[in-house]
Scaffold this motif. Sequence first.
Motif, PDB file in Angstrom:
ATOM      1  N   VAL A   1      36.757  36.370  42.653  1.00 46.66           N
ATOM      2  CA  VAL A   1      38.110  36.735  42.235  1.00 46.66           C
ATOM      3  C   VAL A   1      39.098  36.162  43.245  1.00 46.66           C
ATOM      4  O   VAL A   1      39.028  36.460  44.433  1.00 46.66           O
ATOM      5  CB  VAL A   1      38.277  38.267  42.157  1.00 46.66           C
ATOM      6  N   ILE A   2      40.005  35.314  42.758  1.00 44.23           N
ATOM      7  CA  ILE A   2      40.965  34.631  43.630  1.00 44.23           C
ATOM      8  C   ILE A   2      42.382  34.983  43.194  1.00 44.23           C
ATOM      9  O   ILE A   2      42.736  34.828  42.026  1.00 44.23           O
ATOM     10  CB  ILE A   2      40.768  33.101  43.563  1.00 44.23           C
ATOM     11  N   PRO A   3      43.237  35.451  44.115  1.00 43.25           N
ATOM     12  CA  PRO A   3      44.617  35.778  43.741  1.00 43.25           C
ATOM     13  C   PRO A   3      45.461  34.512  43.584  1.00 43.25           C
ATOM     14  O   PRO A   3      45.186  33.491  44.218  1.00 43.25           O
ATOM     15  CB  PRO A   3      45.114  36.605  44.932  1.00 43.25           C
TER      16      PRO A   3
ATOM     17  N   GLY B   1      41.880  39.852  50.406  1.00 36.33           N
ATOM     18  CA  GLY B   1      40.524  39.330  50.397  1.00 36.33           C
ATOM     19  C   GLY B   1      39.429  40.383  50.275  1.00 36.33           C
ATOM     20  O   GLY B   1      38.573  40.299  49.384  1.00 36.33           O
ATOM     21  N   PRO B   2      39.410  41.394  51.158  1.00 36.96           N
ATOM     22  CA  PRO B   2      38.337  42.402  51.084  1.00 36.96           C
ATOM     23  C   PRO B   2      38.299  43.153  49.761  1.00 36.96           C
ATOM     24  O   PRO B   2      37.225  43.379  49.200  1.00 36.96           O
ATOM     25  CB  PRO B   2      38.679  43.355  52.246  1.00 36.96           C
ATOM     26  N   GLN B   3      39.468  43.539  49.245  1.00 35.37           N
ATOM     27  CA  GLN B   3      39.500  44.269  47.977  1.00 35.37           C
ATOM     28  C   GLN B   3      38.991  43.400  46.829  1.00 35.37           C
ATOM     29  O   GLN B   3      38.264  43.870  45.947  1.00 35.37           O
ATOM     30  CB  GLN B   3      40.925  44.748  47.674  1.00 35.37           C
ATOM     31  N   LEU B   4      39.350  42.117  46.858  1.00 36.84           N
ATOM     32  CA  LEU B   4      38.917  41.224  45.783  1.00 36.84           C
ATOM     33  C   LEU B   4      37.426  40.905  45.888  1.00 36.84           C
ATOM     34  O   LEU B   4      36.750  40.712  44.880  1.00 36.84           O
ATOM     35  CB  LEU B   4      39.741  39.938  45.817  1.00 36.84           C
TER      36      LEU B   4
ATOM     37  N   GLN C   1      30.994  47.245  49.310  1.00 37.77           N
ATOM     38  CA  GLN C   1      32.285  47.924  49.283  1.00 37.77           C
ATOM     39  C   GLN C   1      32.798  48.042  50.713  1.00 37.77           C
ATOM     40  O   GLN C   1      32.080  48.497  51.610  1.00 37.77           O
ATOM     41  CB  GLN C   1      32.157  49.312  48.663  1.00 37.77           C
ATOM     42  N   TYR C   2      34.054  47.616  50.921  1.00 41.25           N
ATOM     43  CA  TYR C   2      34.625  47.644  52.265  1.00 41.25           C
ATOM     44  C   TYR C   2      35.355  48.959  52.527  1.00 41.25           C
ATOM     45  O   TYR C   2      36.205  49.380  51.729  1.00 41.25           O
ATOM     46  CB  TYR C   2      35.587  46.472  52.449  1.00 41.25           C
ATOM     47  N   CYS C   3      35.029  49.588  53.640  1.00 47.03           N
ATOM     48  CA  CYS C   3      35.695  50.825  54.059  1.00 47.03           C
ATOM     49  C   CYS C   3      35.458  51.016  55.556  1.00 47.03           C
ATOM     50  O   CYS C   3      34.740  50.236  56.191  1.00 47.03           O
ATOM     51  CB  CYS C   3      35.189  52.030  53.265  1.00 47.03           C
ATOM     52  N   SER C   4      36.058  52.037  56.143  1.00 50.92           N
ATOM     53  CA  SER C   4      35.971  52.265  57.584  1.00 50.92           C
ATOM     54  C   SER C   4      34.571  52.730  57.970  1.00 50.92           C
ATOM     55  O   SER C   4      33.802  53.199  57.121  1.00 50.92           O
ATOM     56  CB  SER C   4      36.998  53.312  58.008  1.00 50.92           C
ATOM     57  N   PRO C   5      34.197  52.644  59.266  1.00 51.66           N
ATOM     58  CA  PRO C   5      32.883  53.129  59.699  1.00 51.66           C
ATOM     59  C   PRO C   5      32.638  54.594  59.348  1.00 51.66           C
ATOM     60  O   PRO C   5      31.547  54.956  58.891  1.00 51.66           O
ATOM     61  CB  PRO C   5      32.921  52.913  61.214  1.00 51.66           C
ATOM     62  N   GLN C   6      33.642  55.448  59.568  1.00 52.25           N
ATOM     63  CA  GLN C   6      33.468  56.870  59.254  1.00 52.25           C
ATOM     64  C   GLN C   6      33.268  57.076  57.755  1.00 52.25           C
ATOM     65  O   GLN C   6      32.422  57.879  57.335  1.00 52.25           O
ATOM     66  CB  GLN C   6      34.677  57.680  59.751  1.00 52.25           C
TER      67      GLN C   6
ATOM     68  N   TYR D   1      45.234  45.231  57.715  1.00 52.41           N
ATOM     69  CA  TYR D   1      43.954  45.825  57.319  1.00 52.41           C
ATOM     70  C   TYR D   1      42.737  44.928  57.511  1.00 52.41           C
ATOM     71  O   TYR D   1      41.631  45.339  57.188  1.00 52.41           O
ATOM     72  CB  TYR D   1      44.042  46.309  55.865  1.00 52.41           C
ATOM     73  N   THR D   2      42.913  43.727  58.041  1.00 54.82           N
ATOM     74  CA  THR D   2      41.774  42.870  58.351  1.00 54.82           C
ATOM     75  C   THR D   2      42.087  42.065  59.609  1.00 54.82           C
ATOM     76  O   THR D   2      43.247  41.925  60.009  1.00 54.82           O
ATOM     77  CB  THR D   2      41.460  41.871  57.216  1.00 54.82           C
ATOM     78  N   HIS D   3      41.038  41.506  60.213  1.00 59.34           N
ATOM     79  CA  HIS D   3      41.229  40.638  61.380  1.00 59.34           C
ATOM     80  C   HIS D   3      42.058  39.414  60.988  1.00 59.34           C
ATOM     81  O   HIS D   3      42.953  38.994  61.733  1.00 59.34           O
ATOM     82  CB  HIS D   3      39.868  40.179  61.924  1.00 59.34           C
ATOM     83  N   SER D   4      41.768  38.855  59.821  1.00 54.85           N
ATOM     84  CA  SER D   4      42.496  37.666  59.379  1.00 54.85           C
ATOM     85  C   SER D   4      43.966  37.967  59.123  1.00 54.85           C
ATOM     86  O   SER D   4      44.833  37.132  59.394  1.00 54.85           O
ATOM     87  CB  SER D   4      41.849  37.089  58.109  1.00 54.85           C
ATOM     88  N   ALA D   5      44.261  39.153  58.595  1.00 57.44           N
ATOM     89  CA  ALA D   5      45.657  39.517  58.341  1.00 57.44           C
ATOM     90  C   ALA D   5      46.422  39.648  59.651  1.00 57.44           C
ATOM     91  O   ALA D   5      47.592  39.252  59.739  1.00 57.44           O
ATOM     92  CB  ALA D   5      45.725  40.819  57.553  1.00 57.44           C
ATOM     93  N   VAL D   6      45.785  40.188  60.675  1.00 58.84           N
ATOM     94  CA  VAL D   6      46.415  40.267  62.003  1.00 58.84           C
ATOM     95  C   VAL D   6      46.698  38.863  62.527  1.00 58.84           C
ATOM     96  O   VAL D   6      47.794  38.568  63.018  1.00 58.84           O
ATOM     97  CB  VAL D   6      45.514  41.046  62.983  1.00 58.84           C
ATOM     98  N   ALA D   7      45.705  37.984  62.426  1.00 63.32           N
ATOM     99  CA  ALA D   7      45.879  36.613  62.908  1.00 63.32           C
ATOM    100  C   ALA D   7      46.965  35.886  62.127  1.00 63.32           C
ATOM    101  O   ALA D   7      47.771  35.153  62.716  1.00 63.32           O
ATOM    102  CB  ALA D   7      44.552  35.864  62.813  1.00 63.32           C
ATOM    103  N   ALA D   8      47.008  36.079  60.819  1.00 61.00           N
ATOM    104  CA  ALA D   8      48.038  35.436  60.002  1.00 61.00           C
ATOM    105  C   ALA D   8      49.427  35.929  60.395  1.00 61.00           C
ATOM    106  O   ALA D   8      50.395  35.165  60.397  1.00 61.00           O
ATOM    107  CB  ALA D   8      47.781  35.704  58.524  1.00 61.00           C
ATOM    108  N   TYR D   9      49.530  37.204  60.733  1.00 60.61           N
ATOM    109  CA  TYR D   9      50.801  37.803  61.158  1.00 60.61           C
ATOM    110  C   TYR D   9      51.291  37.135  62.448  1.00 60.61           C
ATOM    111  O   TYR D   9      52.469  36.798  62.586  1.00 60.61           O
ATOM    112  CB  TYR D   9      50.591  39.304  61.368  1.00 60.61           C
ATOM    113  N   VAL D  10      50.364  36.931  63.386  1.00 57.87           N
ATOM    114  CA  VAL D  10      50.718  36.270  64.647  1.00 57.87           C
ATOM    115  C   VAL D  10      51.045  34.797  64.399  1.00 57.87           C
ATOM    116  O   VAL D  10      52.015  34.257  64.948  1.00 57.87           O
ATOM    117  CB  VAL D  10      49.574  36.408  65.673  1.00 57.87           C
TER     118      VAL D  10
END
Length: 351
Positions: A6-8, A96-99, A146-151, A261-270
């Motif tokens: 699935v590609i946006p 990305g993760p949701q898709l 399925q992507y979610c937090s460790p807890q 919400y992802t490592h890539s999103a943080v990097a893209a922001y920077v």
Amino acid sequence: MKKITVIPTWCFRDEAGNQLDLQLLRLLSAVYRRGKLTHAAADTGISYRHAWNLLRQGGEFFGVPLVELQRGRGAQLSALGEKLLWAEQRAMARLGPQLESLGSELNLAIAREQQGALSILRLHASHGFAVELLPRHLEALPLDLQYCSPQESLAALNRGACDVAGFHLPRGQVGAHVRSAYQGLLKPRQHRVIGFIARTQGLIVAAGNPLGIENITSLSAGGVRFVNRQVSSGTRSLLDCLLKEAGVSSRKVRGFEIEEYTHSAVAAYVAAGMADAGFGVEAAAQKFGLGFIPLATEDYLLACHHRSLKEPRFQGFLEVLRGEPFQNAVSGLPGYSPSRCGEIIEVADLL
């Protein structure tokens, strides 16, 4: 078995119903990488004339040029052109993760319709570059990822909603607080831990590190703009521990409340120039051509019920983890390495 991805896609439409050709964004990305319109057009698979037309149409649509062309100096994106490019990169990193999870659900639904009952491995884990590799290597075993937090992952394992749960455990003293958070979720009599990978986390900074950021205390400097991870993430827990260990108050970190919400999103922001630093893995920094300051090593581990280990599907899963192809793929990720990959570990020994 056919696998669906699935590609946006973007859609730019004005109030009059005029719509931009989506190929324009691919062209802008190529101009940013190559610095020449001729090379960018070739990379995009279009003629030089068509590239010119796309840029002209884009300029007319927005009312300002998207690319600046100068004789002898090639082509570079205008301020708006860069804004559009980085907005797309951030959106892709966020979605990305949701898709991927949606694609996993669709592929399983197709497989069930085609083959009937399936032996499926349900994996709940936080998003990461090594986890992304698993569907490609588990071709014989359908994976419901399925992507979610460790807890959330460990809670799902305890209520029977998944077969394998991913969680992070930082090495050294900084991991003590994180380890205590898993005490009630990992049960020595019921669970076993599967070794997976080790990864380096640290500060993601602009290329060349123009502000001279050196360590975690640099985040409290007045001029440094920071972008954070969400509260529930394992990466955020690690950052909170590092700040506490260094005696740095989060109130002194400018932008601490801004979350991705992802490592890539943080990097893209920077990379977009919206922040001077973020916190994440080295692979994300390299993906966007950014600098990286290593601060901690953590083990990314997998938990399961001990009785599941006798099942054929788990034997196949462990074979993949222990195999050379998967471990070589992990080693190819910057800042990643296999760590006791596929080894069974007692919960009591870990905690």
